[in-house]
Design a protein around this motif. Structure first.
Motif, PDB file in Angstrom:
ATOM      1  N   UNK A  37       1.206  -5.638  -3.631  1.00 11.57           N
ATOM      2  CA  UNK A  37       2.108  -5.217  -4.702  1.00 11.57           C
ATOM      3  C   UNK A  37       3.043  -6.383  -4.966  1.00 11.57           C
ATOM      4  N   UNK A  38       2.952  -6.939  -6.155  1.00  9.02           N
ATOM      5  CA  UNK A  38       3.800  -8.066  -6.543  1.00  9.02           C
ATOM      6  C   UNK A  38       4.981  -7.526  -7.334  1.00  9.02           C
ATOM      7  N   UNK A  84       7.343   1.116  -6.825  1.00  6.68           N
ATOM      8  CA  UNK A  84       6.605  -0.014  -6.256  1.00  6.68           C
ATOM      9  C   UNK A  84       6.534   0.089  -4.735  1.00  6.68           C
ATOM     10  N   UNK A  85       7.667   0.433  -4.123  1.00  2.00           N
ATOM     11  CA  UNK A  85       7.690   0.573  -2.663  1.00  2.00           C
ATOM     12  C   UNK A  85       6.803   1.733  -2.216  1.00  2.00           C
ATOM     13  N   UNK A  86       6.848   2.849  -2.937  1.00  2.00           N
ATOM     14  CA  UNK A  86       6.050   4.018  -2.576  1.00  2.00           C
ATOM     15  C   UNK A  86       4.558   3.726  -2.676  1.00  2.00           C
ATOM     16  N   UNK A 120       3.642  -2.544   4.023  1.00  2.00           N
ATOM     17  CA  UNK A 120       4.759  -1.665   3.648  1.00  2.00           C
ATOM     18  C   UNK A 120       4.713  -0.320   4.355  1.00  2.00           C
ATOM     19  N   UNK A 121       3.526   0.078   4.839  1.00  7.21           N
ATOM     20  CA  UNK A 121       3.400   1.366   5.531  1.00  7.21           C
ATOM     21  C   UNK A 121       4.175   1.354   6.851  1.00  7.21           C
ATOM     22  N   UNK A 161      13.328   2.106   1.797  1.00  8.97           N
ATOM     23  CA  UNK A 161      14.255   1.241   1.060  1.00  8.97           C
ATOM     24  C   UNK A 161      14.402  -0.181   1.625  1.00  8.97           C
ATOM     25  N   UNK A 162      13.777  -0.471   2.749  1.00 14.27           N
ATOM     26  CA  UNK A 162      13.896  -1.818   3.317  1.00 14.27           C
ATOM     27  C   UNK A 162      13.284  -2.849   2.372  1.00 14.27           C
TER      28      UNK A 162
END
Length: 284
Positions: free
Chosen positions: A115-116, A214-216, A249-250, A255-256
């Motif tokens: 994810x960019x 994006x984070x999700x 990211x998992x 929120x980090x």
């Protein structure tokens, strides 16, 4: 000898043609700059308020300098997609440079989705050239433009280099559910103001509602997350590099990733404030 002479003449003609194209677009940008700043006075109040909120210690002179530079950059932004289309596929490398593509190659070799996280900073349209310089399938998540002519024109230009487009409305569900045959890189412009959000971060000295999409997405598919670092090297010329926000990211706490993204974006804005989209109503 004749072949060499023809080649030299061809190169000289090509250089003259390229210089003529740039000169023509510079004239267009200057006309646009004058129109949007002095005639239309495009969102001048919004721009001034945003700058004041973000840089309260700025003098009036500094604010006016940034506003002037912002309008010039905005005029450039309007003509740049058309400039890229005029130059064509083989010449796009003269205005778009990628610095650490090896990072994408390493992640691709690990079969990891990416994810960019980009922003309304510099030129975010040129990154649609990524399919030409990487092995990834590239998907850009976008918001439709209300004007149908502009919408269709932008879609055509964005898809020119092989990007697959996906609207924000279909993005999350489609990405999570679809079966992909190879690693995919998802481009997300992540600094927009959400319609509704229960998440806030401190950004440019103020509480800021943030989109977590994006984070999700990255968390759900276990993607690496990269920040797009943009530098405007010359007028119409940009270089891009990638900063790692997370390898997976998992494994991150909520929120980090977003906190890292907004910290890096803020650093870029403070360095070159004129390159961010101040005309956007980012804060209520």
């Amino acid at each position: 000898m004749i072949t060499i002479a023809v080649h030299i003449i061809s190169l000289k003609f090509s250089n003259v043609l390229t210089k003529t194209i740039f000169a023509g677009y510079r004239v267009c940008a200057e006309v646009l700059y004058f129109f949007i700043r002095y005639i239309l006075r495009y969102r001048k109040v919004v721009i001034s308020e945003n700058l004041q909120r973000s840089f309260g210690d700025f003098s009036l002179v500094n604010n006016q300098r940034v506003i002037k530079s912002f309008y010039r950059h905005m005029a450039d932004l309007i003509v740049e997609p058309f400039l890229a289309a005029t130059l064509g596929y083989n010449s796009i490398g003269t205005i778009v440079k990628y610095k650490n593509l090896y990072l994408l190659s390493e992640l691709y070799a690990q079969h990891r989705d990416v994810v960019l996280m980009a922003a309304h900073y510099g030129n975010w349209e040129y990154i649609n050239t990524l399919p030409a310089v990487s092995n990834y399938d590239v998907v850009a998540i976008y918001s439709p433009i209300k004007n149908s002519f502009l919408h269709n024109s932008m879609l055509k230009m964005r898809q020119k280099y092989g990007v697959r487009l996906m609207t924000k409305q279909e993005g999350y569900r489609t990405i999570v559910k679809e079966k992909r045959t190879k690693p995919t890189l998802f481009i997300v412009i992540a600094d927009q103001r959400p319609a509704k959000s229960k998440y806030n971060l401190t950004f440019l000295k103020q509480e800021t509602a943030v989109q977590v999409g994006a984070e999700k997405i990255a968390e759900k598919i276990g993607a690496a997350v990269l920040f797009l670092n943009v530098k405007k090297t010359l007028r119409y010329h940009y270089s891009y590099s990638f900063n790692v926000l997370s390898i997976n990211a998992a494994e991150e706490k909520p929120l980090v990733v977003l906190q890292k993204y907004y910290r890096q974006l803020e650093e870029a804005i403070v360095k070159n404030p004129e390159l961010w989209l101040w005309s956007h109503r980012r804060w209520l």
